[in-house]
Design an enzyme around this catalytic site. Structure first.
Site, mmCIF file in Angstrom:
data_model
loop_
_atom_site.group_PDB
_atom_site.id
_atom_site.type_symbol
_atom_site.label_atom_id
_atom_site.label_comp_id
_atom_site.label_asym_id
_atom_site.label_seq_id
_atom_site.Cartn_x
_atom_site.Cartn_y
_atom_site.Cartn_z
ATOM 1 N N SER A 120 12.319 46.113 32.575
ATOM 2 C CA SER A 120 11.674 46.101 31.262
ATOM 3 C C SER A 120 11.845 44.704 30.682
ATOM 4 C CB SER A 120 12.350 47.130 30.346
ATOM 5 O OG SER A 120 11.916 46.982 29.000
ATOM 6 N N TYR A 126 19.859 50.377 25.415
ATOM 7 C CA TYR A 126 18.790 50.251 26.396
ATOM 8 C C TYR A 126 18.707 48.832 26.943
ATOM 9 C CZ TYR A 126 14.110 50.614 28.451
ATOM 10 O OH TYR A 126 13.022 50.587 29.301
#
Length: 249
Positions: free
Chosen positions: A132, A145
């Site tokens: 990501s 995250y």
């Protein structure tokens, strides 16, 4: 003629399912692996060249069972992962962080480690990790995250060093905003209205097929070509915290 076996984790929905479909179309024999077997069976029954396998990347026993069925793997797409919560560090639940690390980091280790002999077999293999932009940047409310995805990026970069000299390519695909059915809904703990708001006013966020297309590009390059990193964002997104939105209403 088959291009060989491609294993896709987290293949029951979103990017994983789209990647399984795309790699099957590219001529791979695809092992679609995830926890939700009913969804996998639906996928396999609708797309020739896909085989469904139940897999929990947080379970060493589950991963070992998968590896025992595979002798030669051309492509491994480590896609299983996800985000939980948007709490700031002062309010974060360590259990959420542990779950994110188990799937996004330790899961990549478990599956890659177990399939390493199969990836080295034959003409060699290709490990793809779906990371990501959160693995390269940080933002408020995203520490758990971003820490997990930074960890996944570190694993990818270390693999490339440690696998040097082996017939194994290593690629990270780092998406930005991708509108899938479940990612934001899961992160926001089932709050559909809040999940919809993430994409509100955004002109053409990425979709799962966009990421599958990028993965297919990377794995179908000639064997001597390694694509290290592909960062993919919609044109409306400059950074995690900077997204152009149309005025609604």
């Amino acid at each position: 003629m088959s291009r060989g076996t491609a294993v896709v984790t987290g293949a029951s929905s979103g990017i994983g399912a789209a990647t399984a479909r795309r790699l099957a179309a590219e001529g791979y024999d695809v092992v679609a692996a995830a926890r939700r077997r009913e969804r996998l069976d639906d996928l396999a029954s609708s797309v020739p060249g896909i085989r469904a396998v139940t897999l929990d990347v947080t379970s060493a026993e589950s991963v070992t069972s998968l590896a025992a069925t595979l002798d030669d793997v051309a492509v491994l797409v480590n896609n299983a992962g996800g985000a939980l919560g948007t709490e700031w560090i002062a309010d974060a639940d360590p259990a959420d962080w542990q779950q994110m690390f188990e799937t996004n980091v330790v899961g990549v280790l478990r599956v890659t480690q177990a399939l390493l002999p199969a990836l080295e077999a034959g003409d060699g293999g290709h490990v793809v990790v779906v990371g990501s932009i959160a693995g390269h940047l940080v933002y408020e409310g995203g520490a758990g995250y971003t820490a997990a995805k930074h960890g996944a990026t570190a694993v990818v970069e270390t693999m490339r060093l440690e696998f040097n000299g082996k017939p194994i390519r290593v690629t990270e695909v780092a998406p930005g905003m991708v509108h899938t059915e479940e990612f934001s809904l899961t992160r926001l703990r089932g709050d559909q209205a809040a999940a919809d708001k993430v994409y509100e006013g955004v002109d053409h966020p990425l979709v799962a097929d966009d990421i599958a297309d990028v993965i297919a590009f990377a794995v179908t390059r000639p064997a001597h070509v390694n694509v290290d990193l592909l960062v993919v964002k919609p044109i409306a997104q400059a950074a995690p915290h900077k997204v152009a939105r149309r005025t609604i209403g």
